[in-house]
Scaffold this active site. Sequence first.
Site, PDB file in Angstrom:
ATOM      1  N   LYS A   1      45.924  55.198  50.333  1.00 54.12           N
ATOM      2  CA  LYS A   1      46.757  55.914  51.299  1.00 54.12           C
ATOM      3  C   LYS A   1      48.235  55.565  51.103  1.00 54.12           C
ATOM      4  O   LYS A   1      49.118  56.382  51.379  1.00 54.12           O
ATOM      5  CB  LYS A   1      46.293  55.612  52.726  1.00 54.12           C
TER       6      LYS A   1
ATOM      7  N   SER B   1      47.494  57.665  56.316  1.00 54.93           N
ATOM      8  CA  SER B   1      46.950  56.865  57.412  1.00 54.93           C
ATOM      9  C   SER B   1      47.959  55.750  57.723  1.00 54.93           C
ATOM     10  O   SER B   1      48.758  55.386  56.851  1.00 54.93           O
ATOM     11  CB  SER B   1      45.624  56.237  56.961  1.00 54.93           C
TER      12      SER B   1
ATOM     13  N   TYR C   1      40.965  51.607  50.303  1.00 57.46           N
ATOM     14  CA  TYR C   1      41.361  52.804  51.073  1.00 57.46           C
ATOM     15  C   TYR C   1      42.845  52.712  51.432  1.00 57.46           C
ATOM     16  O   TYR C   1      43.591  53.685  51.265  1.00 57.46           O
ATOM     17  CB  TYR C   1      40.492  52.885  52.332  1.00 57.46           C
TER      18      TYR C   1
HETATM   19  P1  NAP Z   1      35.940  63.584  59.165  1.00 53.60           P
HETATM   20  O1  NAP Z   1      35.859  63.884  60.618  1.00 53.60           O
HETATM   21  O2  NAP Z   1      34.872  62.737  58.556  1.00 53.60           O
HETATM   22  O3  NAP Z   1      36.026  64.979  58.395  1.00 53.60           O
HETATM   23  C1  NAP Z   1      36.096  65.005  57.010  1.00 53.60           C
HETATM   24  C2  NAP Z   1      36.085  66.434  56.505  1.00 53.60           C
HETATM   25  O4  NAP Z   1      36.297  66.417  55.097  1.00 53.60           O
HETATM   26  C3  NAP Z   1      34.796  67.151  56.732  1.00 53.60           C
HETATM   27  O5  NAP Z   1      35.072  68.530  56.942  1.00 53.60           O
HETATM   28  C4  NAP Z   1      34.022  66.957  55.406  1.00 53.60           C
HETATM   29  O6  NAP Z   1      33.074  68.015  55.278  1.00 53.60           O
HETATM   30  C5  NAP Z   1      35.185  67.020  54.413  1.00 53.60           C
HETATM   31  N1  NAP Z   1      35.056  66.252  53.167  1.00 53.60           N
HETATM   32  C6  NAP Z   1      34.657  64.979  52.997  1.00 53.60           C
HETATM   33  N2  NAP Z   1      34.701  64.634  51.701  1.00 53.60           N
HETATM   34  C7  NAP Z   1      35.161  65.718  51.023  1.00 53.60           C
HETATM   35  C8  NAP Z   1      35.408  65.996  49.649  1.00 53.60           C
HETATM   36  N3  NAP Z   1      35.199  65.084  48.685  1.00 53.60           N
HETATM   37  N4  NAP Z   1      35.874  67.225  49.323  1.00 53.60           N
HETATM   38  C9  NAP Z   1      36.097  68.168  50.269  1.00 53.60           C
HETATM   39  N5  NAP Z   1      35.864  67.966  51.579  1.00 53.60           N
HETATM   40  C10 NAP Z   1      35.402  66.751  51.958  1.00 53.60           C
HETATM   41  O7  NAP Z   1      37.326  62.870  58.777  1.00 53.60           O
HETATM   42  P2  NAP Z   1      38.699  62.716  59.589  1.00 53.60           P
HETATM   43  O8  NAP Z   1      38.639  61.499  60.397  1.00 53.60           O
HETATM   44  O9  NAP Z   1      39.053  64.005  60.223  1.00 53.60           O
HETATM   45  O10 NAP Z   1      39.723  62.387  58.398  1.00 53.60           O
HETATM   46  C11 NAP Z   1      40.583  63.347  57.850  1.00 53.60           C
HETATM   47  C12 NAP Z   1      41.748  62.659  57.196  1.00 53.60           C
HETATM   48  O11 NAP Z   1      42.450  61.852  58.123  1.00 53.60           O
HETATM   49  C13 NAP Z   1      41.388  61.729  56.030  1.00 53.60           C
HETATM   50  O12 NAP Z   1      42.381  61.860  55.034  1.00 53.60           O
HETATM   51  C14 NAP Z   1      41.470  60.348  56.646  1.00 53.60           C
HETATM   52  O13 NAP Z   1      41.747  59.359  55.691  1.00 53.60           O
HETATM   53  C15 NAP Z   1      42.634  60.550  57.604  1.00 53.60           C
HETATM   54  N6  NAP Z   1      42.690  59.605  58.695  1.00 53.60           N
HETATM   55  C16 NAP Z   1      41.716  59.574  59.646  1.00 53.60           C
HETATM   56  C17 NAP Z   1      41.818  58.670  60.684  1.00 53.60           C
HETATM   57  C18 NAP Z   1      40.796  58.595  61.800  1.00 53.60           C
HETATM   58  O14 NAP Z   1      40.894  57.668  62.637  1.00 53.60           O
HETATM   59  N7  NAP Z   1      39.850  59.496  61.872  1.00 53.60           N
HETATM   60  C19 NAP Z   1      42.911  57.787  60.745  1.00 53.60           C
HETATM   61  C20 NAP Z   1      43.871  57.848  59.750  1.00 53.60           C
HETATM   62  C21 NAP Z   1      43.763  58.760  58.741  1.00 53.60           C
HETATM   63  P3  NAP Z   1      31.831  67.991  54.234  1.00 53.60           P
HETATM   64  O15 NAP Z   1      30.935  66.874  54.638  1.00 53.60           O
HETATM   65  O16 NAP Z   1      31.187  69.353  54.355  1.00 53.60           O
HETATM   66  O17 NAP Z   1      32.448  67.795  52.886  1.00 53.60           O
END
Ligand code: NAP
Length: 256
Positions: free
Chosen positions: A166, A149, A162
Amino acid sequence: MEVDVKELFSLKDKVALVTGSTQGIGKAIAYGLGKAGAQVIVSSRKQENVDETVNEFKEEGIAVHGIAANVGKEEDIDKLIKETTSKFNALHIIVNNAAANPEFGPLVRSTTTAFDKIMDVNVKAPLEIVKKAYPYLKHGGGSIINVSSVGGLTPEPQLGVYSVSKAALVSLTKVMAKEMGRDNIRANVICPGLVKTKFSEALWKNKAIASAALQKLPLSKFAEPEEMIGIALFLASDAASYCTGGVYTADGGYTI
Ligand code: NAP
């Protein structure tokens, strides 16, 4: 010089595992890798989410297999890698995307329970997954893509632990790249800015926070999950054959 540029980005005959791939960024990346020809393994904690994504991808003509696994649990990581490798006898691409963030607030109010959970899912799991997959990555020429991130580069307010996790993931990626390069394994890290997913909805759905953030953002918009496909496909493919240990922002200019 003769280079088939389409072939350069093709993932034909590659097996790719994406953690946390039933919604948001992980799902978009899994879709992209699948459309580029990879056999994809989608995975997340809830079986119903896995089944739904598998069905959706199959309808799109993607070669997909689903495995429910919580990467915060060592036995689930074991199952994830064993089932993948015994079914496909190969594993070339790993996208460590699943993450946890159960708290929001200043460091002094953070709890050890939350700290342990964040570190287990965001740092320990990517390492354990790669350790277990290592013989396969080494055999086939591997690409590890860790999803960090912008908070891993500059700490985000109220997201202290967090951000620490990261930053550790960025460092872990560099160590992997340095140690595994001679095994023909590349490791790179993507640092997204704000992407419109469930994970970040407290930020982009809050009008005051969102408009303040957008004013400072050079591209003046938050990302859609699909906008993370290009960088992930590049890093997974032969187009990135000389790229390892790299830190790639996909943040609309946030870190400038
Ligand atoms: P999201 O929309 O909440 O999706 C998370 C996914 O991970 C879901 O499929 C969830 O499904 C699964 N999950 C959650 N906990 C898990 C676990 N312990 N084991 C296996 N699967 C798990 O999240 P996202 O925003 O796409 O984020 C994805 C990545 O991008 C993360 O690493 C996050 O830190 C990073 N990121 C996101 C943003 C942002 O703005 N969104 C910005 C920077 C970085 P289930 O509920 O079925 O487990």
